[in-house]
Design a protein around this motif. Structure first.
Motif, PDB file in Angstrom:
ATOM      1  N   ALA A 230       5.851  -0.957   0.082  1.00  0.00           N
ATOM      2  CA  ALA A 230       6.004  -2.202  -0.999  1.00  0.00           C
ATOM      3  C   ALA A 230       7.781  -1.968  -1.294  1.00  0.00           C
ATOM      4  O   ALA A 230       8.538  -1.171  -1.157  1.00  0.00           O
ATOM      5  CB  ALA A 230       5.629  -1.668  -2.194  1.00  0.00           C
ATOM      6  N   PRO A 231       8.113  -3.411  -1.653  1.00  0.00           N
ATOM      7  CA  PRO A 231       9.620  -3.571  -1.944  1.00  0.00           C
ATOM      8  C   PRO A 231       9.834  -2.702  -3.085  1.00  0.00           C
ATOM      9  O   PRO A 231       9.153  -2.827  -4.046  1.00  0.00           O
ATOM     10  CB  PRO A 231       9.587  -4.853  -2.104  1.00  0.00           C
ATOM     11  N   GLY A 232      11.078  -2.056  -3.043  1.00  0.00           N
ATOM     12  CA  GLY A 232      11.450  -1.160  -4.061  1.00  0.00           C
ATOM     13  C   GLY A 232      10.520   0.030  -4.536  1.00  0.00           C
ATOM     14  O   GLY A 232      10.483   0.532  -5.536  1.00  0.00           O
ATOM     15  N   GLY A 233       9.737   0.437  -3.252  1.00  0.00           N
ATOM     16  CA  GLY A 233       8.890   1.663  -3.574  1.00  0.00           C
ATOM     17  C   GLY A 233       9.644   2.875  -3.492  1.00  0.00           C
ATOM     18  O   GLY A 233      10.744   2.987  -3.129  1.00  0.00           O
ATOM     19  N   ALA A 234       9.240   3.680  -4.246  1.00  0.00           N
ATOM     20  CA  ALA A 234       9.644   5.209  -4.261  1.00  0.00           C
ATOM     21  C   ALA A 234       9.174   5.946  -3.423  1.00  0.00           C
ATOM     22  O   ALA A 234       8.740   7.203  -3.610  1.00  0.00           O
ATOM     23  CB  ALA A 234       9.393   5.643  -5.897  1.00  0.00           C
ATOM     24  N   SER A 235       9.414   5.646  -1.950  1.00  0.00           N
ATOM     25  CA  SER A 235       9.048   6.729  -0.985  1.00  0.00           C
ATOM     26  C   SER A 235       9.943   7.932  -1.204  1.00  0.00           C
ATOM     27  O   SER A 235      11.049   7.793  -1.463  1.00  0.00           O
ATOM     28  CB  SER A 235       9.334   6.334   0.464  1.00  0.00           C
ATOM     29  N   GLY A 236       9.282   9.168  -0.657  1.00  0.00           N
ATOM     30  CA  GLY A 236      10.106  10.212  -0.751  1.00  0.00           C
ATOM     31  C   GLY A 236       9.276  11.430  -1.119  1.00  0.00           C
ATOM     32  O   GLY A 236       8.217  11.304  -1.387  1.00  0.00           O
ATOM     33  N   GLN A 237      10.146  12.597  -1.314  1.00  0.00           N
ATOM     34  CA  GLN A 237       9.583  13.794  -1.959  1.00  0.00           C
ATOM     35  C   GLN A 237       9.502  14.039  -3.413  1.00  0.00           C
ATOM     36  O   GLN A 237      10.670  13.497  -3.908  1.00  0.00           O
ATOM     37  CB  GLN A 237      10.347  15.056  -1.408  1.00  0.00           C
ATOM     38  N   HIS A 238       8.601  14.460  -4.047  1.00  0.00           N
ATOM     39  CA  HIS A 238       8.482  14.467  -5.394  1.00  0.00           C
ATOM     40  C   HIS A 238       7.858  15.812  -5.670  1.00  0.00           C
ATOM     41  O   HIS A 238       6.970  16.286  -5.105  1.00  0.00           O
ATOM     42  CB  HIS A 238       7.623  13.602  -6.046  1.00  0.00           C
TER      43      HIS A 238
ATOM     44  N   GLN B  14       0.868  -1.016   0.058  1.00  0.00           N
ATOM     45  CA  GLN B  14      -0.122  -0.227  -0.014  1.00  0.00           C
ATOM     46  C   GLN B  14       0.914   1.286   0.155  1.00  0.00           C
ATOM     47  O   GLN B  14       2.206   1.113   0.127  1.00  0.00           O
ATOM     48  CB  GLN B  14      -0.868  -0.016   1.045  1.00  0.00           C
ATOM     49  N   ALA B  15       0.092   2.423  -0.436  1.00  0.00           N
ATOM     50  CA  ALA B  15       1.009   3.875  -0.368  1.00  0.00           C
ATOM     51  C   ALA B  15       0.007   4.750   0.019  1.00  0.00           C
ATOM     52  O   ALA B  15      -1.150   4.637  -0.161  1.00  0.00           O
ATOM     53  CB  ALA B  15       1.597   3.981  -1.831  1.00  0.00           C
ATOM     54  N   GLU B  16       0.698   5.828   0.372  1.00  0.00           N
ATOM     55  CA  GLU B  16      -0.065   6.980   0.818  1.00  0.00           C
ATOM     56  C   GLU B  16       0.576   8.275   0.198  1.00  0.00           C
ATOM     57  O   GLU B  16       1.766   8.237   0.319  1.00  0.00           O
ATOM     58  CB  GLU B  16      -0.094   7.360   2.377  1.00  0.00           C
ATOM     59  N   LEU B  17      -0.145   9.234  -0.421  1.00  0.00           N
ATOM     60  CA  LEU B  17       0.270  10.317  -0.861  1.00  0.00           C
ATOM     61  C   LEU B  17      -0.327  11.731  -0.100  1.00  0.00           C
ATOM     62  O   LEU B  17      -1.544  11.707  -0.061  1.00  0.00           O
ATOM     63  CB  LEU B  17      -0.233  10.252  -2.493  1.00  0.00           C
ATOM     64  N   ARG B  18       0.696  12.412   0.158  1.00  0.00           N
ATOM     65  CA  ARG B  18       0.074  13.779   0.630  1.00  0.00           C
ATOM     66  C   ARG B  18       0.762  15.049  -0.296  1.00  0.00           C
ATOM     67  O   ARG B  18       1.947  14.939  -0.693  1.00  0.00           O
ATOM     68  CB  ARG B  18       0.627  13.725   2.271  1.00  0.00           C
ATOM     69  N   ARG B  19      -0.177  15.856  -0.412  1.00  0.00           N
ATOM     70  CA  ARG B  19       0.054  17.084  -1.234  1.00  0.00           C
ATOM     71  C   ARG B  19       0.386  18.343  -0.365  1.00  0.00           C
ATOM     72  O   ARG B  19      -0.498  18.714   0.373  1.00  0.00           O
ATOM     73  CB  ARG B  19      -0.890  17.393  -2.503  1.00  0.00           C
ATOM     74  N   VAL B  20       1.309  19.103  -0.438  1.00  0.00           N
ATOM     75  CA  VAL B  20       1.687  20.342   0.300  1.00  0.00           C
ATOM     76  C   VAL B  20       1.988  21.494  -0.922  1.00  0.00           C
ATOM     77  O   VAL B  20       3.157  21.280  -1.665  1.00  0.00           O
ATOM     78  CB  VAL B  20       2.624  20.266   1.118  1.00  0.00           C
ATOM     79  N   PRO B  21       0.985  22.452  -1.307  1.00  0.00           N
ATOM     80  CA  PRO B  21       1.356  23.426  -2.451  1.00  0.00           C
ATOM     81  C   PRO B  21       2.067  24.322  -1.709  1.00  0.00           C
ATOM     82  O   PRO B  21       1.842  25.004  -0.630  1.00  0.00           O
ATOM     83  CB  PRO B  21      -0.116  23.783  -2.568  1.00  0.00           C
ATOM     84  N   VAL B  22       2.926  24.901  -2.653  1.00  0.00           N
ATOM     85  CA  VAL B  22       3.580  26.371  -1.976  1.00  0.00           C
ATOM     86  C   VAL B  22       3.562  27.181  -3.184  1.00  0.00           C
ATOM     87  O   VAL B  22       3.882  26.970  -4.461  1.00  0.00           O
ATOM     88  CB  VAL B  22       5.177  26.052  -1.938  1.00  0.00           C
TER      89      VAL B  22
END
Length: 145
Positions: free
Chosen positions: A75-83, A35-43
């Motif tokens: 998830a294995p090999g997941g792209a966790s981080g900031q984008h 599973q994954a969670e996505l959060r958006r912070v606008p600047v």
């Protein structure tokens, strides 16, 4: 803004605004364990012109900004981080003074953004951020002078 007493009379203002929103994280599950969670912070930084129009002020503007997406996945090999997804927008507002420092503003924005695609390790799409954004709202605020 231009003044009333001749071509050299005038003034300007630098305004700092803070916007906030309570937005739920987006969640995705593609297997029982992944599973994954996505959060958006606008600047955003905007530049507006304030023009007298009837009882209020018409405020056309331009803005630049970036949506900061924070992805968390187990998830294995997941792209966790900031984008990052940069954007530019055109805005139009109309502000009406109410009582004292209180005002109400009707606002609309249209933006073009660089989209970002979030995919599973197998290449299945989870989220795609929008290329075209639109927003309309009503603000209630205080202006101290």
């Amino acid at each position: 803004r231009a003044g009333d007493a001749g071509p050299v009379d005038g003034d300007g203002a630098l305004v700092l605004g803070v916007e906030g929103a309570d937005e739920a994280d987006a969640e995705a599950r593609w297997t029982m364990a992944s599973q994954a969670e996505l959060r958006r912070v606008p600047v955003r930084l905007g530049l507006y012109v304030s023009l007298a129009a009837g009882p209020g002020r018409l405020e056309p503007g331009l803005g630049l900004g970036v949506d900061v997406y924070s992805l968390t996945t187990n998830a294995p090999g997941g792209a966790s981080g900031q984008h990052l997804s940069p954007f530019g927008d055109l805005a139009l507002g109309y502000t009406l003074p109410l009582a004292g420092p209180l005002y109400v503003r009707l606002l609309t924005r249209a933006a073009l953004a660089v989209p970002y695609d979030f995919q599973t390790l197998g290449g299945a799409p989870l989220w795609t951020t929008p290329r075209i954004l639109g927003e309309a709202g009503v603000e209630l605020g205080f202006a101290f002078r």
